[in-house]
Design a protein around this motif. Structure first.
Motif, PDB file in Angstrom:
ATOM      1  N   ALA A  98     -23.138  -9.673   9.832  1.00 36.95           N
ATOM      2  CA  ALA A  98     -21.817 -10.268  10.069  1.00 36.95           C
ATOM      3  C   ALA A  98     -20.752  -9.568   9.230  1.00 36.95           C
ATOM      4  O   ALA A  98     -19.670  -9.247   9.737  1.00 36.95           O
ATOM      5  N   ASP A  99     -21.040  -9.325   7.953  1.00 36.99           N
ATOM      6  CA  ASP A  99     -20.067  -8.649   7.085  1.00 36.99           C
ATOM      7  C   ASP A  99     -19.717  -7.261   7.614  1.00 36.99           C
ATOM      8  O   ASP A  99     -18.549  -6.863   7.626  1.00 36.99           O
ATOM      9  N   LYS A 100     -20.724  -6.531   8.042  1.00 35.51           N
ATOM     10  CA  LYS A 100     -20.489  -5.189   8.592  1.00 35.51           C
ATOM     11  C   LYS A 100     -19.655  -5.273   9.878  1.00 35.51           C
ATOM     12  O   LYS A 100     -18.719  -4.497  10.070  1.00 35.51           O
ATOM     13  N   TYR A 101     -19.982  -6.227  10.740  1.00 35.36           N
ATOM     14  CA  TYR A 101     -19.254  -6.385  12.000  1.00 35.36           C
ATOM     15  C   TYR A 101     -17.791  -6.766  11.744  1.00 35.36           C
ATOM     16  O   TYR A 101     -16.885  -6.247  12.396  1.00 35.36           O
ATOM     17  N   ILE A 102     -17.552  -7.646  10.789  1.00 37.19           N
ATOM     18  CA  ILE A 102     -16.189  -8.084  10.466  1.00 37.19           C
ATOM     19  C   ILE A 102     -15.321  -6.882  10.090  1.00 37.19           C
ATOM     20  O   ILE A 102     -14.179  -6.773  10.523  1.00 37.19           O
ATOM     21  N   LYS A 103     -15.879  -5.976   9.313  1.00 40.69           N
ATOM     22  CA  LYS A 103     -15.132  -4.793   8.877  1.00 40.69           C
ATOM     23  C   LYS A 103     -14.833  -3.848  10.034  1.00 40.69           C
ATOM     24  O   LYS A 103     -13.754  -3.273  10.109  1.00 40.69           O
ATOM     25  N   THR A 104     -15.790  -3.675  10.954  1.00 34.60           N
ATOM     26  CA  THR A 104     -15.611  -2.698  12.036  1.00 34.60           C
ATOM     27  C   THR A 104     -14.880  -3.266  13.249  1.00 34.60           C
ATOM     28  O   THR A 104     -14.295  -2.510  14.010  1.00 34.60           O
ATOM     29  N   LYS A 111     -17.162 -19.340   6.400  1.00 32.55           N
ATOM     30  CA  LYS A 111     -16.121 -18.342   6.616  1.00 32.55           C
ATOM     31  C   LYS A 111     -15.859 -18.253   8.111  1.00 32.55           C
ATOM     32  O   LYS A 111     -16.794 -18.139   8.913  1.00 32.55           O
ATOM     33  N   ILE A 112     -14.576 -18.293   8.480  1.00 33.82           N
ATOM     34  CA  ILE A 112     -14.187 -18.202   9.884  1.00 33.82           C
ATOM     35  C   ILE A 112     -13.219 -17.040  10.027  1.00 33.82           C
ATOM     36  O   ILE A 112     -12.210 -16.964   9.316  1.00 33.82           O
ATOM     37  N   PHE A 113     -13.547 -16.150  10.952  1.00 33.99           N
ATOM     38  CA  PHE A 113     -12.740 -14.967  11.223  1.00 33.99           C
ATOM     39  C   PHE A 113     -12.339 -14.963  12.683  1.00 33.99           C
ATOM     40  O   PHE A 113     -13.088 -15.449  13.540  1.00 33.99           O
ATOM     41  N   VAL A 114     -11.166 -14.398  12.986  1.00 32.39           N
ATOM     42  CA  VAL A 114     -10.694 -14.334  14.362  1.00 32.39           C
ATOM     43  C   VAL A 114     -10.084 -12.973  14.665  1.00 32.39           C
ATOM     44  O   VAL A 114      -9.646 -12.255  13.765  1.00 32.39           O
ATOM     45  N   LYS A 115     -10.076 -12.673  15.946  1.00 33.51           N
ATOM     46  CA  LYS A 115      -9.297 -11.551  16.459  1.00 33.51           C
ATOM     47  C   LYS A 115      -8.268 -12.192  17.372  1.00 33.51           C
ATOM     48  O   LYS A 115      -8.630 -12.862  18.349  1.00 33.51           O
ATOM     49  N   SER A 116      -6.998 -12.025  17.025  1.00 35.42           N
ATOM     50  CA  SER A 116      -5.921 -12.672  17.764  1.00 35.42           C
ATOM     51  C   SER A 116      -5.699 -12.026  19.111  1.00 35.42           C
ATOM     52  O   SER A 116      -6.000 -10.848  19.313  1.00 35.42           O
ATOM     53  N   GLY A 117      -5.120 -12.815  20.004  1.00 33.27           N
ATOM     54  CA  GLY A 117      -4.795 -12.341  21.339  1.00 33.27           C
ATOM     55  C   GLY A 117      -3.325 -11.955  21.436  1.00 33.27           C
ATOM     56  O   GLY A 117      -2.700 -11.564  20.444  1.00 33.27           O
ATOM     57  N   ALA A 118      -2.764 -12.112  22.629  1.00 33.53           N
ATOM     58  CA  ALA A 118      -1.387 -11.707  22.886  1.00 33.53           C
ATOM     59  C   ALA A 118      -0.378 -12.564  22.120  1.00 33.53           C
ATOM     60  O   ALA A 118       0.672 -12.079  21.711  1.00 33.53           O
ATOM     61  N   THR A 119      -0.691 -13.846  21.922  1.00 32.87           N
ATOM     62  CA  THR A 119       0.196 -14.729  21.165  1.00 32.87           C
ATOM     63  C   THR A 119      -0.492 -15.141  19.869  1.00 32.87           C
ATOM     64  O   THR A 119      -1.697 -14.960  19.709  1.00 32.87           O
ATOM     65  N   GLU A 150      -3.330 -17.639  20.410  1.00 34.55           N
ATOM     66  CA  GLU A 150      -4.449 -17.209  21.252  1.00 34.55           C
ATOM     67  C   GLU A 150      -5.491 -16.464  20.413  1.00 34.55           C
ATOM     68  O   GLU A 150      -5.158 -15.630  19.583  1.00 34.55           O
ATOM     69  N   VAL A 151      -6.749 -16.799  20.652  1.00 33.21           N
ATOM     70  CA  VAL A 151      -7.868 -16.163  19.962  1.00 33.21           C
ATOM     71  C   VAL A 151      -8.717 -15.446  21.000  1.00 33.21           C
ATOM     72  O   VAL A 151      -9.099 -16.045  22.010  1.00 33.21           O
ATOM     73  N   LYS A 152      -9.019 -14.168  20.755  1.00 33.41           N
ATOM     74  CA  LYS A 152      -9.880 -13.387  21.652  1.00 33.41           C
ATOM     75  C   LYS A 152     -11.329 -13.442  21.198  1.00 33.41           C
ATOM     76  O   LYS A 152     -12.241 -13.333  22.001  1.00 33.41           O
ATOM     77  N   GLU A 153     -11.524 -13.569  19.901  1.00 32.22           N
ATOM     78  CA  GLU A 153     -12.875 -13.612  19.358  1.00 32.22           C
ATOM     79  C   GLU A 153     -12.870 -14.451  18.093  1.00 32.22           C
ATOM     80  O   GLU A 153     -11.935 -14.389  17.297  1.00 32.22           O
ATOM     81  N   LEU A 154     -13.910 -15.243  17.930  1.00 34.24           N
ATOM     82  CA  LEU A 154     -14.075 -16.042  16.730  1.00 34.24           C
ATOM     83  C   LEU A 154     -15.472 -15.804  16.194  1.00 34.24           C
ATOM     84  O   LEU A 154     -16.442 -15.799  16.954  1.00 34.24           O
ATOM     85  N   LEU A 155     -15.555 -15.590  14.897  1.00 32.99           N
ATOM     86  CA  LEU A 155     -16.846 -15.420  14.232  1.00 32.99           C
ATOM     87  C   LEU A 155     -16.884 -16.397  13.072  1.00 32.99           C
ATOM     88  O   LEU A 155     -15.975 -16.415  12.240  1.00 32.99           O
TER      89      LEU A 155
END
Length: 171
Positions: free
Chosen positions: A86-92, A109-117, A120-125
């Motif tokens: 997970a740590d490696k994926y979060i960085k890349t 720990k909650i991480f996200v990749k934001s979308g257009a707004t 909006e969330v495109k990915e949540l880990l």
């Protein structure tokens, strides 16, 4: 010129394939409980008739999801492996930290990749690192959704980490 286009196409395709399988190594392992739901299943679930407003909201969210992977383990060794991946994926993957909680021996720990707004969330880990008798949970969710919608989903599906996602959606 055709060779260059072919090489670029192969790189894009291989990156897509490998990106989707980064957590697949935890599937079918002893000491790891796995829940994987793909777009086809979400599509089938979204066709169910909704009788009330709450069910309709749930179905509207399901239409926005692409993939859900949840891995749960009580094994310290497997937990360490899940954390390292997970740590490696979060960085890349370019994910940004949404929140972090340390409570009663659990690190969340909650991480996200934001979308257009912004909402909006495109990915949540989410990674919940248990200690002692607590289980560790790794959850990956892709699609196009908001955190408020997601906390409703985790309630309905009784997924681990639902309480933590509720806290995140209120921030």
């Amino acid at each position: 010129m055709r060779k260059v286009i072919l090489i670029i196409a192969l790189v894009v395709i291989s990156n897509t394939i490998f990106a989707q399988s980064v957590f697949d190594k935890f599937d079918n392992q002893d000491d790891i409980t796995t829940v994987i739901v793909n777009k086809k299943m979400f599509s089938m679930l979204s066709k169910v008739d909704a009788k009330d407003k709450e069910s309709q909201q749930y179905l509207n969210l399901i239409k926005k999801l692409d993939n859900l992977k949840v891995f749960v383990t009580a094994s310290d060794k497997k937990s360490d492996d899940m954390k390292a991946v997970a740590d490696k994926y979060i960085k890349t993957a370019g994910l940004e930290e949404l929140m972090r909680i340390n409570e009663k021996g659990k690190n969340v720990k909650i991480f996200v990749k934001s979308g257009a707004t912004e909402s909006e969330v495109k990915e949540l880990l989410m990674f919940i690192e248990g200690s002692g008798k607590e289980e560790s949970v790794l959850m990956s969710l892709t699609g196009s959704f908001s955190l408020e919608e997601l906390s409703a989903l985790t309630d309905k599906m009784k997924l681990p980490g639902g309480d933590e996602l509720k806290k995140a959606s209120k921030k």
